[in-house]
Design a protein around this motif. Structure first.
Motif, PDB file in Angstrom:
ATOM      1  N   ARG A  80      -3.223   0.253  -6.443  1.00 15.22           N
ATOM      2  CA  ARG A  80      -3.160  -0.243  -5.074  1.00 15.22           C
ATOM      3  C   ARG A  80      -3.255  -1.770  -5.055  1.00 15.22           C
ATOM      4  O   ARG A  80      -3.786  -2.373  -5.995  1.00 15.22           O
ATOM      5  N   PRO A  81      -2.773  -2.412  -4.001  1.00 20.74           N
ATOM      6  CA  PRO A  81      -2.993  -3.854  -3.868  1.00 20.74           C
ATOM      7  C   PRO A  81      -4.482  -4.150  -3.717  1.00 20.74           C
ATOM      8  O   PRO A  81      -5.205  -3.411  -3.049  1.00 20.74           O
ATOM      9  N   ARG A 141       0.834  -1.206   0.000  1.00 18.39           N
ATOM     10  CA  ARG A 141       0.000   0.000   0.000  1.00 18.39           C
ATOM     11  C   ARG A 141       0.870   1.258   0.000  1.00 18.39           C
ATOM     12  O   ARG A 141       0.560   2.234  -0.691  1.00 18.39           O
ATOM     13  N   LEU A 142       1.964   1.234   0.735  1.00 12.45           N
ATOM     14  CA  LEU A 142       2.878   2.378   0.742  1.00 12.45           C
ATOM     15  C   LEU A 142       3.484   2.603  -0.641  1.00 12.45           C
ATOM     16  O   LEU A 142       3.652   3.746  -1.074  1.00 12.45           O
ATOM     17  N   ALA A 143       3.845   1.501  -1.332  1.00 16.12           N
ATOM     18  CA  ALA A 143       4.408   1.629  -2.675  1.00 16.12           C
ATOM     19  C   ALA A 143       3.431   2.317  -3.617  1.00 16.12           C
ATOM     20  O   ALA A 143       3.822   3.087  -4.504  1.00 16.12           O
ATOM     21  N   TRP A 144       2.137   2.067  -3.411  1.00 15.33           N
ATOM     22  CA  TRP A 144       1.116   2.749  -4.207  1.00 15.33           C
ATOM     23  C   TRP A 144       0.982   4.210  -3.789  1.00 15.33           C
ATOM     24  O   TRP A 144       0.926   5.109  -4.638  1.00 15.33           O
ATOM     25  N   LEU A 145       0.972   4.474  -2.490  1.00 13.12           N
ATOM     26  CA  LEU A 145       0.761   5.836  -2.006  1.00 13.12           C
ATOM     27  C   LEU A 145       1.892   6.779  -2.418  1.00 13.12           C
ATOM     28  O   LEU A 145       1.653   7.965  -2.678  1.00 13.12           O
ATOM     29  N   VAL A 146       3.130   6.270  -2.467  1.00 13.24           N
ATOM     30  CA  VAL A 146       4.253   7.131  -2.852  1.00 13.24           C
ATOM     31  C   VAL A 146       4.422   7.209  -4.366  1.00 13.24           C
ATOM     32  O   VAL A 146       5.283   7.930  -4.867  1.00 13.24           O
TER      33      VAL A 146
END
Length: 239
Positions: free
Chosen positions: A194-195, A183-188
């Motif tokens: 998103r997963p 989720r962090l990889a998507w947010l940044v």
């Protein structure tokens, strides 16, 4: 968790050595000294910490069959492949046009390596051989996951293999850590989506078996990382 071996034995594999990781990362160094070095440092860190590449290469025959890498990102597997002396044709596809452009630039000196911008939910390239599907499934909903597994299986040639790494819905600490990191990889902004769904092992193996592949036992492939990564090897019998 149903379908998982109790206390599954991790694969004996390791990340790339520092010199090997740096040599590949140099291809991602910006031309200008003041350019963005995010890909350079990401590549060094990824190759130097994740045993993915060694683990997958242990199961990839050097038989000349072409390799289709679905959701290839920056195409790091192509660089590791050539560094280890594997010469089969490589095609990497990814929906992220920016990553594909950077992958093409970094791989300019690699023979028989191609990249295309393509959503893995679209019709796949008509190439039969070995297929990679590495850390991709969790970014699709359940039904698109199953559709992709069937489509990927159809691209596995006689004697070829589907090599799949994915996190699984196991409900333990690694599972929770992986969900937060994805989720962090998507947010940044590193991942474009998103997963969405973490697959159950029994459903994975059943879907691939129905597609005519012989499925090996799932094995942990996380090394010293905190993530819930598992490797599945599925084979199509030779003619």
């Amino acid at each position: 968790m149903e379908g998982l071996p109790r206390n599954g034995t991790p694969l004996e594999c390791s990340p790339l050595g520092g010199g090997q990781a740096r040599a590949i990362a140099e291809a991602f160094r910006p031309v200008q000294a003041w350019g963005n070095r995010r890909d350079y440092y990401y590549t060094r860190g990824k190759l130097g910490s994740d045993p993915l590449y060694d683990g997958v290469l242990q199961h990839l025959p050097e038989d000349g069959l072409p390799l289709l890498d679905l959701g290839c990102g920056l195409g790091l597997f192509a660089h590791v492949l050539r560094q280890r002396g594997h010469r089969q044709p490589y095609l990497g596809v990814d929906v992220d046009a920016g990553k594909i452009a950077r992958a093409q630039r970094a791989a300019a000196g690699l023979d028989e390596v191609r990249f295309e911008c393509l959503d893995v939910q679209a019709p796949l390239p008509a190439q039969a051989g070995h297929v990679l599907l590495l850390d991709v499934l969790q970014y699709l909903d359940m039904q698109p996951q199953l559709d992709l597994l069937r489509a990927a299986s159809a691209r596995v040639a006689a004697g070829g293999r589907l090599l799949l790494r994915t996190p699984l819905a196991t409900g333990d600490r690694r599972d929770r850590t992986t969900r937060v990191a994805d989720r962090l990889a998507w947010l940044v902004g590193w991942m474009g989506t998103r997963p969405r769904h973490y697959p159950a092992p029994a459903q994975l193996t059943a879907t691939l078996a129905e597609a005519g592949l012989q499925v090996d036992t799932l094995r942990p492939l996380h090394g010293r990382t905190p993530f819930n990564s598992w490797l599945l090897v599925a084979r199509r019998s030779p003619v």
